[in-house]
Design a protein around this motif. Structure first.
Motif, short mmCIF file in Angstrom:
data_model
loop_
_atom_site.label_atom_id
_atom_site.label_comp_id
_atom_site.label_asym_id
_atom_site.label_seq_id
_atom_site.Cartn_x
_atom_site.Cartn_y
_atom_site.Cartn_z
N TYR A 111 0.80 -1.23 0.00
CA TYR A 111 0.00 0.00 0.00
C TYR A 111 0.82 1.27 0.00
N ASP A 112 2.08 1.21 0.40
CA ASP A 112 2.86 2.44 0.56
C ASP A 112 3.76 2.77 -0.63
N ARG A 113 3.63 2.05 -1.73
CA ARG A 113 4.41 2.35 -2.95
C ARG A 113 3.43 2.73 -4.05
N ILE A 114 3.18 4.01 -4.20
CA ILE A 114 2.16 4.47 -5.14
C ILE A 114 2.76 4.90 -6.47
N ASP A 115 3.96 5.49 -6.46
CA ASP A 115 4.54 6.07 -7.68
C ASP A 115 5.42 5.12 -8.48
N THR A 116 6.05 4.17 -7.81
CA THR A 116 6.95 3.24 -8.48
C THR A 116 6.75 1.85 -7.90
N PRO A 117 6.97 0.82 -8.71
CA PRO A 117 6.81 -0.54 -8.19
C PRO A 117 7.96 -0.90 -7.24
N THR A 118 7.66 -1.80 -6.33
CA THR A 118 8.71 -2.32 -5.46
C THR A 118 9.66 -3.19 -6.28
N LEU A 119 10.86 -3.36 -5.78
CA LEU A 119 11.82 -4.24 -6.45
C LEU A 119 11.24 -5.65 -6.55
N GLN A 134 -3.38 -1.89 -4.60
CA GLN A 134 -4.23 -1.34 -3.56
C GLN A 134 -4.70 0.08 -3.88
N TRP A 135 -4.05 0.71 -4.85
CA TRP A 135 -4.40 2.07 -5.26
C TRP A 135 -4.48 2.11 -6.78
N GLU A 136 -5.45 2.82 -7.29
CA GLU A 136 -5.61 2.95 -8.74
C GLU A 136 -4.34 3.53 -9.38
N GLU A 137 -3.66 4.44 -8.66
CA GLU A 137 -2.44 5.06 -9.19
C GLU A 137 -1.35 4.03 -9.48
N GLN A 138 -1.35 2.91 -8.78
CA GLN A 138 -0.34 1.87 -9.00
C GLN A 138 -0.49 1.22 -10.37
N ALA A 145 -3.04 -4.82 -13.92
CA ALA A 145 -3.42 -5.17 -12.56
C ALA A 145 -4.90 -4.87 -12.30
N ILE A 146 -5.40 -5.50 -11.27
CA ILE A 146 -6.76 -5.23 -10.79
C ILE A 146 -6.61 -4.50 -9.46
N THR A 147 -7.29 -3.37 -9.32
CA THR A 147 -7.24 -2.62 -8.08
C THR A 147 -8.27 -3.17 -7.11
N VAL A 148 -7.81 -3.61 -5.93
CA VAL A 148 -8.69 -4.19 -4.92
C VAL A 148 -8.94 -3.24 -3.76
N GLY A 149 -8.21 -2.15 -3.70
CA GLY A 149 -8.36 -1.20 -2.59
C GLY A 149 -7.39 -1.51 -1.47
N PRO A 150 -7.27 -0.57 -0.53
CA PRO A 150 -6.32 -0.74 0.58
C PRO A 150 -6.68 -1.92 1.48
N LEU A 151 -5.68 -2.68 1.85
CA LEU A 151 -5.89 -3.82 2.75
C LEU A 151 -5.87 -3.40 4.23
N LEU A 152 -5.24 -2.29 4.50
CA LEU A 152 -5.14 -1.82 5.89
C LEU A 152 -5.95 -0.55 6.09
#
Length: 152
Positions: A111-119, A134-138, A145-152
């Motif tokens: 949830y905390d990586r909105i602008d760039t993908p994680t490694l 978790q965010w449409e911006e991702q 991808a399918i956006t499911v919304g925030p898990l936390l």
């Protein structure tokens, strides 16, 4: 309960917390976990079937090999119906081997990586059957991808 378990793989801490938040989905399923043996993970997974992975995983080739061996053993023994992860490094050997064994994989970007993908997302991408954000911006870096919304 299903005939084969879902395998939930995550580093301890926030990655594990995000998978734990999916309790309504996984609690009625047979499951097994892979994470690091830390006090928070032991508390969160008390009573669950857990395979303890080796850490640290970042730039530690020895632990990558140990976790690859663990992945091979767990995937062959459990034959899970799917492997689900939120990352981080421990997910890669499980996803690569699951792909080779034709076991479906689901990657949930944190949830905390909105602008760039994680490694880990970049490394696991070729082995991922279903990518969830978790965010449409991702979706700017993971358009399928399918956006499911925030898990936390």
């Amino acid at each position: 309960m299903s005939a084969s378990p879902v395998l939930l793989v995550a580093s301890s801490g926030g990655h594990l917390t995000q998978l734990c938040s999916l309790r309504p989905w996984w609690q009625g399923r047979e499951r097994a976990w892979v994470t690091f043996r830390t006090p928070d993970a032991e508390a969160a997974l008390d009573g669950e079937r857990v395979h303890w992975a080796f850490h640290p995983t970042t730039r530690d080739v020895g632990n990558l090999l140990r976790n690859t061996w663990l992945a091979l053993r767990v995937l062959r023994e459990r034959r899970p119906s799917a492997v689900v992860t939120t990352g981080a490094g421990v997910a890669l050997p499980f996803f690569a081997l699951a792909w080779l064994l034709r076991i479906p994989t689901v990657y949930i970007e944190v949830y905390d990586r909105i602008d760039t993908p994680t490694l880990t997302a970049r490394l696991c991408r070729p082995f991922t059957r279903l990518f969830l954000t978790q965010w449409e911006e991702q979706r700017t870096f993971m358009p399928t991808a399918i956006t499911v919304g925030p898990l936390l």
